[in-house]
Scaffold this motif. Structure first.
Motif, PDB file in Angstrom:
ATOM      1  N   ALA A 164      36.612  38.794  28.351  1.00 33.82           N
ATOM      2  CA  ALA A 164      37.416  40.013  28.195  1.00 33.82           C
ATOM      3  C   ALA A 164      37.895  40.453  29.576  1.00 33.82           C
ATOM      4  N   THR A 165      39.156  40.864  29.661  1.00 34.24           N
ATOM      5  CA  THR A 165      39.715  41.297  30.938  1.00 34.24           C
ATOM      6  C   THR A 165      38.960  42.499  31.481  1.00 34.24           C
TER       7      THR A 165
ATOM      8  N   MET B 176      35.302  31.873  37.919  1.00 35.39           N
ATOM      9  CA  MET B 176      35.167  33.265  38.343  1.00 35.39           C
ATOM     10  C   MET B 176      35.978  34.219  37.473  1.00 35.39           C
ATOM     11  N   ALA B 177      35.461  35.434  37.335  1.00 36.09           N
ATOM     12  CA  ALA B 177      36.150  36.488  36.597  1.00 36.09           C
ATOM     13  C   ALA B 177      37.374  36.954  37.381  1.00 36.09           C
ATOM     14  N   ILE B 178      38.322  37.549  36.666  1.00 41.88           N
ATOM     15  CA  ILE B 178      39.560  38.019  37.293  1.00 41.88           C
ATOM     16  C   ILE B 178      39.257  38.947  38.475  1.00 41.88           C
ATOM     17  N   GLU B 179      38.374  39.914  38.265  1.00 42.80           N
ATOM     18  CA  GLU B 179      38.102  40.891  39.326  1.00 42.80           C
ATOM     19  C   GLU B 179      37.411  40.254  40.537  1.00 42.80           C
ATOM     20  N   SER B 180      36.706  39.162  40.312  1.00 41.85           N
ATOM     21  CA  SER B 180      36.055  38.462  41.424  1.00 41.85           C
ATOM     22  C   SER B 180      37.077  37.702  42.263  1.00 41.85           C
TER      23      SER B 180
ATOM     24  N   PHE C 201      31.880  41.467  42.414  1.00 47.93           N
ATOM     25  CA  PHE C 201      30.918  40.662  41.676  1.00 47.93           C
ATOM     26  C   PHE C 201      29.892  41.585  41.039  1.00 47.93           C
ATOM     27  N   SER C 202      29.547  41.289  39.807  1.00 50.65           N
ATOM     28  CA  SER C 202      28.613  42.134  39.067  1.00 50.65           C
ATOM     29  C   SER C 202      27.993  41.302  37.954  1.00 50.65           C
TER      30      SER C 202
ATOM     31  N   PRO D 279      45.393  26.787  41.481  1.00 49.09           N
ATOM     32  CA  PRO D 279      44.696  28.009  41.900  1.00 49.09           C
ATOM     33  C   PRO D 279      45.641  29.179  42.165  1.00 49.09           C
ATOM     34  N   GLU D 280      46.854  28.884  42.605  1.00 50.40           N
ATOM     35  CA  GLU D 280      47.813  29.952  42.896  1.00 50.40           C
ATOM     36  C   GLU D 280      48.350  30.615  41.632  1.00 50.40           C
ATOM     37  N   ASN D 281      48.188  29.964  40.478  1.00 53.69           N
ATOM     38  CA  ASN D 281      48.687  30.493  39.202  1.00 53.69           C
ATOM     39  C   ASN D 281      47.575  31.018  38.297  1.00 53.69           C
ATOM     40  N   LEU D 282      46.334  30.852  38.701  1.00 54.94           N
ATOM     41  CA  LEU D 282      45.220  31.162  37.813  1.00 54.94           C
ATOM     42  C   LEU D 282      45.150  32.646  37.447  1.00 54.94           C
ATOM     43  N   VAL D 283      45.273  33.538  38.414  1.00 50.60           N
ATOM     44  CA  VAL D 283      45.165  34.975  38.123  1.00 50.60           C
ATOM     45  C   VAL D 283      46.250  35.407  37.139  1.00 50.60           C
ATOM     46  N   THR D 284      47.477  34.988  37.379  1.00 46.47           N
ATOM     47  CA  THR D 284      48.571  35.333  36.466  1.00 46.47           C
ATOM     48  C   THR D 284      48.293  34.782  35.072  1.00 46.47           C
TER      49      THR D 284
END
Length: 137
Positions: free
Chosen positions: A110-111, A39-43, A49-50, A78-83
């Protein structure tokens, strides 16, 4: 298929076929299992979702195919993925993956959603890549 529409889905979520491949974030009050590493960061962060988040997932799919089905971010919890993603860490180039294809994958991650290629651009780039391959085969 005349309109060149492709729909990717994850049927495993409907039948719990591969529960180890899905994660819940510790702060996720819904306790839903989701394929976070695709999944993308924003998701992950905002449940947005887009088409741009689909492009991100497509890049991970390409990486998975080129890595011969390795688990993306297998060493990241999973707890570290976004960072990890916010710090611009991305999947590394698989062995024997052409530079051109890896560059295309990287564009998908791309972020900013505005910096990811559109699906039409991806199709054009993939067709160009295929044309380059055809000259060598």
């Amino acid at each position: 298929m005349d309109d060149l529409t492709v729909k990717l889905t994850d049927g495993a979520l409907t039948r719990d076929l591969f529960p180890q491949d899905y994660d819940c974030l510790p702060a996720d009050i819904t306790n839903e299992s989701r394929p976070l590493k695709f999944m993308a960061i924003e998701s992950i962060k905002d449940r947005r979702f887009s088409t741009a988040s689909d492009v991100w997932s497509y890049g991970v799919l390409l990486w998975e195919l080129m890595s011969r089905c390795l688990q993306p971010y297998s060493d990241i919890g999973p707890e570290n993925l976004v960072t990890h993603l916010e710090n611009d860490h991305r999947l590394i180039q698989p062995t024997n993956c052409p530079d051109t294809l890896y560059k295309l994958m990287s564009m998908c991650w791309a972020t900013s959603i505005d910096h990811r290629p559109s699906m039409n651009t991806l199709l054009r780039l993939m067709m160009d890549f295929y044309g380059q391959l055809a000259r060598f085969i």
